[in-house]
Scaffold this active site. Structure first.
Site, PDB file in Angstrom:
ATOM      1  N   ASP A   1       0.849  -1.185   0.000  1.00 50.48           N
ATOM      2  CA  ASP A   1       0.000   0.000   0.000  1.00 50.48           C
ATOM      3  C   ASP A   1       0.886   1.236   0.000  1.00 50.48           C
ATOM      4  OD1 ASP A   1      -2.558  -1.055  -0.063  1.00 50.48           O
ATOM      5  OD2 ASP A   1      -2.578  -1.414   2.091  1.00 50.48           O
TER       6      ASP A   1
ATOM      7  N   ASP B   1     -13.618  17.641  10.667  1.00 50.79           N
ATOM      8  CA  ASP B   1     -12.758  16.576  10.132  1.00 50.79           C
ATOM      9  C   ASP B   1     -11.599  16.342  11.099  1.00 50.79           C
ATOM     10  OD1 ASP B   1     -11.194  14.829   8.714  1.00 50.79           O
ATOM     11  OD2 ASP B   1     -11.170  16.007   6.858  1.00 50.79           O
TER      12      ASP B   1
ATOM     13  N   PHE C   1     -17.217  12.212   5.595  1.00 51.35           N
ATOM     14  CA  PHE C   1     -16.698  11.658   4.341  1.00 51.35           C
ATOM     15  C   PHE C   1     -17.371  10.321   4.047  1.00 51.35           C
ATOM     16  CE2 PHE C   1     -13.803   8.877   2.040  1.00 51.35           C
ATOM     17  CZ  PHE C   1     -13.513   9.651   0.928  1.00 51.35           C
TER      18      PHE C   1
ATOM     19  N   ALA D   1     -17.148   7.028   1.207  1.00 52.63           N
ATOM     20  CA  ALA D   1     -16.410   6.410   0.101  1.00 52.63           C
ATOM     21  C   ALA D   1     -17.231   6.443  -1.178  1.00 52.63           C
ATOM     22  CB  ALA D   1     -16.043   4.975   0.462  1.00 52.63           C
TER      23      ALA D   1
ATOM     24  N   THR E   1     -19.489   9.005  -2.106  1.00 53.64           N
ATOM     25  CA  THR E   1     -19.477  10.350  -2.699  1.00 53.64           C
ATOM     26  C   THR E   1     -18.061  10.882  -2.858  1.00 53.64           C
ATOM     27  OG1 THR E   1     -19.650  11.406  -0.524  1.00 53.64           O
ATOM     28  CG2 THR E   1     -21.711  10.828  -1.651  1.00 53.64           C
TER      29      THR E   1
ATOM     30  N   SER F   1     -16.554  15.358   1.712  1.00 55.04           N
ATOM     31  CA  SER F   1     -17.138  15.681   3.015  1.00 55.04           C
ATOM     32  C   SER F   1     -17.388  17.181   3.035  1.00 55.04           C
ATOM     33  CB  SER F   1     -16.189  15.265   4.147  1.00 55.04           C
ATOM     34  OG  SER F   1     -14.971  15.994   4.056  1.00 55.04           O
TER      35      SER F   1
ATOM     36  N   LYS G   1     -15.636  19.489   0.185  1.00 59.74           N
ATOM     37  CA  LYS G   1     -14.268  19.283  -0.281  1.00 59.74           C
ATOM     38  C   LYS G   1     -14.087  17.784  -0.493  1.00 59.74           C
ATOM     39  CE  LYS G   1     -11.439  18.765   3.949  1.00 59.74           C
ATOM     40  NZ  LYS G   1     -12.415  18.150   4.805  1.00 59.74           N
TER      41      LYS G   1
ATOM     42  N   ASP H   1      -9.227  -5.713   3.328  1.00 65.34           N
ATOM     43  CA  ASP H   1      -7.966  -6.323   2.892  1.00 65.34           C
ATOM     44  C   ASP H   1      -7.948  -7.831   3.109  1.00 65.34           C
ATOM     45  OD1 ASP H   1      -6.710  -3.923   2.107  1.00 65.34           O
ATOM     46  OD2 ASP H   1      -6.160  -3.478   4.177  1.00 65.34           O
TER      47      ASP H   1
END
Length: 665
Positions: A293, A330, A361, A363, A365, A368, A380, A503
């Site tokens: 990753d 955030d 936030f 995943a 769209t 947030s 943003k 994962d």
């Protein structure tokens, strides 16, 4: 001092216990040596001539020492693991827990009595009694007993905790997620103790090869018996034949094979990684492709806001203010960095208060923001997501985003009420030293692939800066599985790291799946290794350990087989030196050994002493260098092959001369 005596006593007891033929039969090479020893002891007891009895007795003693040294090597390797297991077991057995009862009261119980689903109260200073999940409270946990890392870790609701760690502050309510005997600590004890260690496929294959070689040499020696009898009893007796057999079979690697495997498992634990099986450690040494990753592995992981890039018609202050408002809720590191950068731009110290509803936030769209009470809506997020909700996105928005991406940053777009305001530049830093390590892997023929959710431009810049061989951008969990399967379909072994539930499928599919200790239970169960430090770059260390294990086994096997050449030239000429018809064999006595008995005793003594001499190499591992397979093979043949022939010649010659000083040669 008492602990040291106990440690030594356990090694000696294990060494003696392994003399049991039922134990020894699992090692065919040393089992043959034990049978040969029994035969020579019997011959010593029935021998009538004093000189022959002394010779047989010396051979029997040397053969017995050979077996003891072999058992000692394995017992020593096991004891190192048991020492660590004993410490962990004491931690486990001494733990008591405050079990929460339905009426809200608590009751003290021993940790092994806890079952899955039980809820316990852990207060400051208490040892966490078992693996579980925090359901209430926030506290600082000392995980040094498990990870070796002294810095405490903050645990809050939904975080996993490990039995045996200590709560330093506050209190936690923990729900136990495993039954007694199934905890992480139990699995770790079983691993480091090595009592139930299963042989790996390569180890099984090598054991089979050694068994076949031993059988071949048994047949060779049995065939030599009638030939020796034909030339008369002075040519060779049974004791000499047993000595010849023991010297020709690969006793060195046969004695050290188990110790090498056990030590390899222990070396993995030294880098704070728990392998669920020796197969995983061995597979790490044969890895062809490593999937890493980007975030947290190749890069530090906390992207920081470094610049605001407004579009025409928007001031930097307007963009900074909108970014600040949308990031107040955030709590991620990058969100906090946006707030801090905006404060610097706007020259404010106290954060302003805004009424409204935060939009977390998603995943789906990929953005947030906040819906303010005055009707304004600020968002943003990913540039493509913001572009889709903006009525007329200016070209400068894409241009700035592309410029940020080309510089290796991550562009974050900001809009308010359908109007694009600009780009926030987020910068992630590549970890130092990785490029050199990737170069080492490249020299070994290992391909490194970076997987990231970033766009292709950003991914390409980071990949070039880090020095990986390839990358996949905008990667989803199914993309990682597809890549792993593609590599495996080409006959390659693949390793990867992960910590999330998403994962888990890829970790299960990979040949070496390194799960993070801080990750979800699904990831830990899917992987075949767990990193106690939760450091994704640990995969590189695991591969190094696996390589060292394979190299050590190969080096000592090469050395063992090479030894046979020197021992052959020591014993064969000595066996037939007294036969007039075979006087030409004297030319093979290139070491100039004085007598047949001296030559045989010298070869046997070397054969016995070389085992303890090589134990440090088996335990620590042969020094590893990052190089190609061809270069590694050439170095192995020279260092352990050529020297494996030369050293015995010198040693046997020296031992023969020492025996001569005592009248034994």
């Amino acid at each position: 001092m008492a602990g040291q005596r106990s440690y030594t006593a356990s090694i000696l007891k294990a060494t003696i216990r392994k003399l049991d033929p039922r134990e020894m039969i699992h090692n065919p090479v040393m089992f043959v040596v034990e049978l040969g020893t029994a035969v020579v002891v019997w011959l010593t007891l029935i021998q009538k001539g004093a000189a022959d009895r002394n010779y047989d007795l010396l051979v029997a003693i040397i053969l017995f020492l050979t077996i003891l040294f072999a058992n000692f090597a394995e017992a020593f390797a096991e004891a190192r693991g048991r020492a660590q297991a004993d410490f962990l077991r004491r931690t486990k057995s001494s733990t008591r827990a405050k079990l929460l009862l339905p009426d809200g009261t608590t009751s003290w119980v021993d940790a092994p009595q806890l079952t899955k689903g039980a809820k316990v109260l852990v207060e400051a200073g208490d040892v966490i009694p078992g693996d579980g999940v925090v359901i209430e409270g926030v506290g600082s946990v000392d995980e040094s007993a498990i990870t070796g890392e002294s810095a405490p870790v903050v645990k809050a609701a939904d975080d996993g905790v490990t039995g045996g760690t200590v709560l330093l502050s506050d209190h936690l309510v923990i729900e136990i997620t495993v039954n007694a005997g199934e905890t992480f600590l139990d699995r770790m004890i079983a691993l480091v103790e090595g009592a139930e260690r299963q042989k790996t496929p390569n180890e099984i294959a090598l054991s089979a090869l050694l068994g076949v070689l031993t059988l071949i040499f048994v047949l060779v020696v049995v065939t030599l018996v009638p030939i020796a009898r034909y030339f008369g009893p002075h040519a060779a007796n049974i004791t000499t034949m047993v000595a010849l057999l023991v010297c020709l079979i690969p006793t060195t690697i046969g004695a050290l094979l188990s110790a090498i495997g056990i030590a390899g498992m222990n070396r993995v634990s030294l880098v704070n990684v728990v392998a669920k099986s020796g197969r995983a450690v061995e597979a790490a040494g044969d890895i062809d492709t490593i999937i890493l990753d980007k975030t947290g592995t190749i890069t530090i992981g906390n992207r920081m806001a470094t610049e605001f890039l407004p579009v025409p018609g928007v001031t930097q202050e307007e963009l900074a203010e909108a970014s600040l408002i949308s990031s107040l809720a955030d709590t991620t590191p990058e969100g906090r960095s946006v707030v801090e950068l905006a404060q610097d731009i706007l020259h404010i110290k106290e954060l302003p208060q805004y009424e409204g509803e935060a939009v977390p936030f998603s995943a789906h769209t990929r953005m947030s923001g906040i819906d303010l009470a005055d009707g304004r809506k600020i968002r943003k997020g990913a540039v493509s997501a913001i572009r889709d909700i903006v009525e007329d996105p200016p070209a400068e928005l894409e241009q700035n985003a592309e410029r940020v991406a080309k510089d290796g940053g991550t562009p974050l777009a900001v809009e308010m009420d359908g109007r694009a305001l600009g780009i926030i530049r987020l910068k992630d830093i590549v970890k130092s030293g990785l490029k050199e390590r990737f170069n080492d892997f490249r020299a070994m023929g290992i391909r490194t692939v970076m997987a990231t959710g970033d766009n292709k431009i950003t991914a390409a810049v980071i990949a070039q800066e880090a020095g990986v061989d390839d990358f996949i951008a905008e990667a989803k969990p199914e993309d990682k599985i597809a890549l792993i399967k593609k590599e495996q379909s080409q006959g390659k072994l693949v390793a990867m790291t992960g910590d999330g539930t998403n994962d888990a499928p890829a970790l299960a599919q990979a040949d070496v799946g390194l799960a993070m200790n801080s990750g979800t239970m699904a990831a830990k169960e899917a992987g075949n290794m767990i990193d106690l430090d939760s450091n994704p770059t640990k995969l590189l260390d695991v591969v190094m350990v696996g390589k060292q294990l394979l190299i050590t086994r190969g080096a000592l096997t090469t050395f063992s087989i090479s030894n046979d050449i020197a021992k052959y030239f020591a014993i064969i000429p000595a066996m037939f030196a007294a036969v007039p018809e075979l006087s030409g064999l004297k030319a093979l006595n290139i070491m100039g050994l004085k007598t047949p008995h001296g030559a045989i005793l010298s070869a046997l003594i070397f054969n016995a002493l070389i085992i303890p001499a090589l134990i440090p190499f088996a335990i620590r591992g042969v020094k590893y260098r990052a190089e190609s397979a061809d270069a590694m093979l050439a170095r192995n043949i020279f260092n352990w092959g050529v020297l494996g022939v030369i050293i015995p010649f010198i040693a046997i010659w020296g031992i023969d001369h020492i025996l001569g000083l005592f009248g034994l040669a």
